[in-house]
Motif scaffolding. Sequence first.
Motif, PDB file in Angstrom:
ATOM      1  N   ALA A  49       0.831  -1.199   0.000  1.00 54.74           N
ATOM      2  CA  ALA A  49       0.000   0.000   0.000  1.00 54.74           C
ATOM      3  C   ALA A  49       0.865   1.248   0.000  1.00 54.74           C
ATOM      4  O   ALA A  49       0.542   2.233  -0.662  1.00 54.74           O
ATOM      5  CB  ALA A  49      -0.927  -0.006   1.207  1.00 54.74           C
ATOM      6  N   ASP A  52       2.190   1.717  -3.546  1.00 55.93           N
ATOM      7  CA  ASP A  52       1.140   2.161  -4.451  1.00 55.93           C
ATOM      8  C   ASP A  52       0.754   3.608  -4.185  1.00 55.93           C
ATOM      9  O   ASP A  52       0.358   4.323  -5.088  1.00 55.93           O
ATOM     10  CB  ASP A  52      -0.101   1.279  -4.316  1.00 55.93           C
ATOM     11  CG  ASP A  52       0.134  -0.129  -4.842  1.00 55.93           C
ATOM     12  OD1 ASP A  52       1.115  -0.321  -5.592  1.00 55.93           O
ATOM     13  OD2 ASP A  52      -0.659  -1.020  -4.493  1.00 55.93           O
ATOM     14  N   GLU A  53       0.857   4.047  -2.965  1.00 59.95           N
ATOM     15  CA  GLU A  53       0.422   5.388  -2.580  1.00 59.95           C
ATOM     16  C   GLU A  53       1.368   6.467  -3.097  1.00 59.95           C
ATOM     17  O   GLU A  53       0.941   7.545  -3.459  1.00 59.95           O
ATOM     18  CB  GLU A  53       0.306   5.479  -1.056  1.00 59.95           C
ATOM     19  CG  GLU A  53      -0.376   6.717  -0.556  1.00 59.95           C
ATOM     20  CD  GLU A  53      -1.837   6.774  -0.963  1.00 59.95           C
ATOM     21  OE1 GLU A  53      -2.338   7.898  -1.138  1.00 59.95           O
ATOM     22  OE2 GLU A  53      -2.473   5.726  -1.113  1.00 59.95           O
ATOM     23  N   GLN A  54       2.654   6.204  -3.177  1.00 58.44           N
ATOM     24  CA  GLN A  54       3.621   7.213  -3.585  1.00 58.44           C
ATOM     25  C   GLN A  54       3.403   7.690  -5.017  1.00 58.44           C
ATOM     26  O   GLN A  54       3.336   8.891  -5.246  1.00 58.44           O
ATOM     27  CB  GLN A  54       5.041   6.685  -3.400  1.00 58.44           C
ATOM     28  CG  GLN A  54       5.429   6.575  -1.940  1.00 58.44           C
ATOM     29  CD  GLN A  54       6.780   5.939  -1.741  1.00 58.44           C
ATOM     30  OE1 GLN A  54       7.372   5.430  -2.687  1.00 58.44           O
ATOM     31  NE2 GLN A  54       7.258   5.946  -0.516  1.00 58.44           N
ATOM     32  N   ASN A  57       0.228   9.910  -5.233  1.00 60.89           N
ATOM     33  CA  ASN A  57       0.404  11.253  -4.700  1.00 60.89           C
ATOM     34  C   ASN A  57       1.158  12.134  -5.678  1.00 60.89           C
ATOM     35  O   ASN A  57       0.825  13.303  -5.851  1.00 60.89           O
ATOM     36  CB  ASN A  57       1.145  11.209  -3.356  1.00 60.89           C
ATOM     37  CG  ASN A  57       0.259  10.730  -2.238  1.00 60.89           C
ATOM     38  OD1 ASN A  57      -0.954  10.773  -2.335  1.00 60.89           O
ATOM     39  ND2 ASN A  57       0.887  10.252  -1.172  1.00 60.89           N
TER      40      ASN A  57
END
Length: 68
Positions: A49, A52-54, A57
């Motif tokens: 997670a 995937d989040e970087q 953003n």
Amino acid sequence: MNALAIFLGVIGPMQVILIIAIVVLLFGGKKIPELMKGIGTGIKEFKNAAKDEQPANSKKEEETKEKE
């Protein structure tokens, strides 16, 4: 660091053995592998997670910069 070491004391091999014995008594031999598997799965999901989040953003930041 020294104050923390004084407060907690030094953890030696006997303390580690005692902690392991208490964990085995509390959870039993059969539950420990299941517990470790659950913890490993949770850590793996958290890492995925975070990866995937970087990119998500950075894409949002680029879109907001383009709009301005």
